[in-house]
Design a protein around this motif. Structure first.
Motif, short mmCIF file in Angstrom:
data_model
loop_
_atom_site.label_atom_id
_atom_site.label_comp_id
_atom_site.label_asym_id
_atom_site.label_seq_id
_atom_site.Cartn_x
_atom_site.Cartn_y
_atom_site.Cartn_z
N LEU A 113 48.19 -5.24 67.29
CA LEU A 113 47.50 -3.96 67.42
C LEU A 113 48.23 -2.92 66.58
O LEU A 113 49.44 -2.71 66.75
N SER B 86 37.92 -1.94 78.44
CA SER B 86 37.04 -2.17 77.29
C SER B 86 36.95 -3.65 77.01
O SER B 86 37.83 -4.43 77.40
N THR C 189 40.79 -5.04 77.18
CA THR C 189 41.99 -4.21 77.01
C THR C 189 42.01 -3.12 78.08
O THR C 189 40.98 -2.51 78.40
N HIS D 142 38.46 4.33 78.05
CA HIS D 142 38.40 4.26 76.60
C HIS D 142 37.22 3.38 76.22
O HIS D 142 36.42 2.97 77.07
N SER D 143 37.09 3.06 74.94
CA SER D 143 36.00 2.21 74.50
C SER D 143 36.48 1.37 73.33
O SER D 143 37.39 1.76 72.59
N ALA D 144 35.86 0.21 73.15
CA ALA D 144 36.23 -0.71 72.07
C ALA D 144 34.96 -1.25 71.43
O ALA D 144 33.90 -1.32 72.06
N HIS E 71 33.73 -4.04 67.85
CA HIS E 71 34.19 -4.99 66.85
C HIS E 71 33.23 -4.98 65.67
O HIS E 71 32.02 -4.80 65.82
N MET F 9 38.77 -5.82 65.92
CA MET F 9 38.48 -5.00 67.10
C MET F 9 39.09 -3.61 66.92
O MET F 9 40.21 -3.47 66.42
N TYR F 10 38.34 -2.59 67.36
CA TYR F 10 38.80 -1.21 67.30
C TYR F 10 38.77 -0.62 68.71
O TYR F 10 37.81 -0.84 69.46
N VAL F 11 39.81 0.14 69.06
CA VAL F 11 39.93 0.80 70.36
C VAL F 11 40.12 2.28 70.11
O VAL F 11 41.00 2.69 69.32
N TYR G 251 42.94 2.44 67.21
CA TYR G 251 43.73 1.24 66.96
C TYR G 251 42.81 0.12 66.48
O TYR G 251 41.62 0.11 66.79
N LYS G 252 43.40 -0.80 65.76
CA LYS G 252 42.66 -1.97 65.30
C LYS G 252 43.48 -3.23 65.54
O LYS G 252 44.71 -3.20 65.54
#
Length: 612
Positions: free
Chosen positions: A188, A449, A465, A504-506, A508, A514-516, A534-535
């Protein structure tokens, strides 16, 4: 025999004996004393100095962990070796500085329970202690700055740290140039976008929002922050973020696509809704306004943006049939030409009912009403996550205002049989710890997420996550993977969130990344909303995707080049199409020189990929 005198043994630190080199030095010194050597050789002195530095660094790490809770560090897997450019294999503990070796770790803490009588009220209460700004009689500019004060500071130290995360195994270059690119799956890393923007050019810190991704952009819809809501209430505006942002992966730039000023149909129920993407068009369903639970929605909205190649606008779908209850916190999936929605809450009642919308005819249909008191149906819940394998819709976690559901026995709606099936999952034995009552499963949670992607062998894998438990005293920063074919859980040991995060949310992208984004961050001192991005690569993608990732790492200004120049530099059209429209031409030349582009083909040594 007087060689081993107690006075000489005082200098031996047993903590150092864990390291092989230090132990060897100890034996060398002992043999030197036995044979009467006056002093160690120069080579021994060099090794001793090296190990003393390593031991001091390790001791500093321990001090940081104990006395500095704001700085999160983690341990990489032991026994991993890294290959340097000259071919030498080096253990990471001997080659890397401690702040690079240990960057993330689980940080689950206990806090005072919150009053969650109306579900999402915990979002507002999370920042009660954090709202310390005087909003009385402030002008619009100062209000705007106060909104940003809730975010993480984009200092030079933070940006340097982020750049270091991207380059664990390689050293940075001199003269301020970027460090060498290093591809690292299941790690991450933070996306350093704030240094490219001014205040107001990227989203404020928020929670309860939703994000979704295409192969070129990340989209963020809605969300809530009590600071901005305070300012909005004085101006008679919506108390939620009535806006849709896009983030271009290649240029690392945000753009405000839609808001109440340029889209009159923008909804106001923009917290804890559900968001998906279909044929490059965004579709949202459900959600709540503020105060949470007082006004809920069962509408579906379609969002068209220039970044998606469509005319800008928001359209509320005209639907008929048996509409679902207006609620928030549901999960949605598109199967064939149907949009399925499962679960949610009105703020008082929780359901796990299944409805579907025919996207061709616009007709809603009630396909299954859960009756857990009468048959083996799942309990009502909200803020769960759903994943889909073509035959079942799996419902992961979720809960009510005071409870959460486990992730060991997972309910799944059977799309063909129109019934609920249950699947027992298998634990990750590596993560089992009897002392801490951890049996190898992720702990029950909600407000986490989840994304899914298809691996190279065709298996569907879901990554979860963060999140929190129902007692509001346990928060999570861990990352887990579930294989939907084998039903096996795996804890991602090489990555975790910097601090526990929820609401939060994620999302792809199609290439397996994956992105958060956003959420409420928990630590021992406070809870604050964030706007960090974050990725994490969930898999090793195609080589072309890795090359494109490296090119955009060195060149975040590709939108200054026209398509002809990019294609002439050797960039395939499918990647050039991921860039936003050309921003501007350079002042000193009519067109940029293609040779200015840093290419993997023209500079292979600098852009080498070190897969770990």
């Amino acid at each position: 025999m007087n060689i081993l005198k107690p006075a000489k043994l005082k200098c031996i630190v047993f903590n150092q004996l864990r390291h092989t080199w230090t132990f060897l030095l100890f034996l060398c010194d002992l043999l030197a004393q036995i044979y009467g050597t006056a002093r160690p050789t120069d080579h021994q002195e060099q090794l001793a100095n090296q190990n003393n530095n390593n031991n001091n660094n390790n001791n500093d790490d321990l001090i940081m962990e104990q006395d500095m809770p704001e700085e999160e560090v983690a341990r990489p897997e032991q026994g991993v070796v890294e290959q340097l450019e000259d071919g030498e294999l080096v253990h990471p503990l001997l080659d890397q500085p401690p702040d690079i070796i240990a960057l993330f770790q689980d940080n689950q803490g206990a806090g005072e329970p919150m009053d969650a009588a109306s579900d999402l009220d915990e979002e507002e209460e999370a920042d009660d202690d954090d709202v310390d700004v005087d909003y009385d009689d402030t002008d619009s500019e100062s209000e705007f700055e106060e909104m940003f004060s809730d975010e993480s500071t984009s200092s030079s130290d933070e940006l340097d740290e982020n750049r270091t995360v991207l380059n664990v195994s390689l050293s940075p270059e001199a003269d301020g140039k970027p460090a060498l690119y290093s591809f690292q799956p299941l790690r991450l890393v933070k996306c350093p976008y704030k240094d490219k923007h001014k205040a107001g050019e990227f989203p404020l810190a928020r929670s309860g929002h939703r994000i979704i991704a295409s192969n070129s952009h990340l989209y963020s819809l809605g969300g809530y922050n009590p600071r901005s809501a305070l300012a909005a209430s004085r101006h008679g505006r919506c108390l939620l973020f009535q806006e849709l942002w896009s983030y271009n992966f290649a240029t690392r730039t945000w753009k405000l696509e839609l808001n109440a000023d340029n889209a009159s149909n923008m909804p106001v129920e923009l917290a804890s809704n559900a968001l998906t993407i279909h044929n490059n068009v965004l579709i949202s369903h459900g959600g709540t306004g503020f105060p949470f639970g007082e006004s809920c929605s069962n509408d579906c909205y379609v969002y068209c943006t220039p970044s998606a190649g469509a005319t800008t606008g928001v359209q509320r779908l005209k639907v008929t049939g048996d509409l679902p209850t207006a609620q928030y916190g549901p999960g949605i999936v598109i199967h064939k030409h149907f949009l399925y929605t499962i679960g949610g809450t009105t703020g008082f009642d929780y359901t796990c009912d299944v409805y579907r919308l025919d996207l061709h005819t616009g007709v809603w249909e009630n396909v299954y009403i859960s009756r857990p008191e009468m048959r083996d149906d799942p309990e009502g819940r909200y803020r769960h996550e759903v994943v889909y394998d073509g035959k079942h819709i799996f419902v992961l976690g979720g809960g009510t205002s005071h409870s959460v559901y486990d992730l060991q026995r997972i309910p799944a709606y059977n799309l063909e049989a129109n019934c609920w099936d249950y699947f027992d999952t298998y634990p990750d034995r590596r993560a089992a710890d009897i002392e801490f009552r951890n049996v190898g499963y992720p702990k029950p949670r909600k407000c986490f997420s989840c994304v899914q992607h298809q691996s190279a062998n065709g298996d569907i894998e879901a990554f979860i996550t963060g999140g929190l438990q129902g007692d509001f005293s346990t928060y999570f920063s861990d990352i887990w993977k579930l294989n939907l074919r084998t039903k096996h859980w795996f804890r991602i040991e090489t990555a975790s969130l910097p601090r526990p995060l929820y609401f939060h949310s994620a999302a792809h992208s199609d290439n397996g990344c994956m992105y958060v984004f956003g959420g409420i961050e928990y630590n021992d001192k406070e809870m604050r909303r964030r706007n960090d991005l974050y990725k994490m690569w969930m898999t090793v993608p195609k080589l072309s995707e890795m090359c494109w990732d490296a090119i955009t790492y060195y060149n975040d200004n590709l939108d200054e080049y026209d398509r002809k120049t990019l294609l002439g530099a050797g960039i395939p059209k499918r990647f050039a199409d991921r860039l936003p429209p050309q921003r501007r031409k350079r002042l000193d030349m009519s067109q940029p020189d293609p040779s200015m582009l840093i290419s993997l083909y023209s500079n292979p040594k600098r852009a080498r990929s070190a897969t770990q």
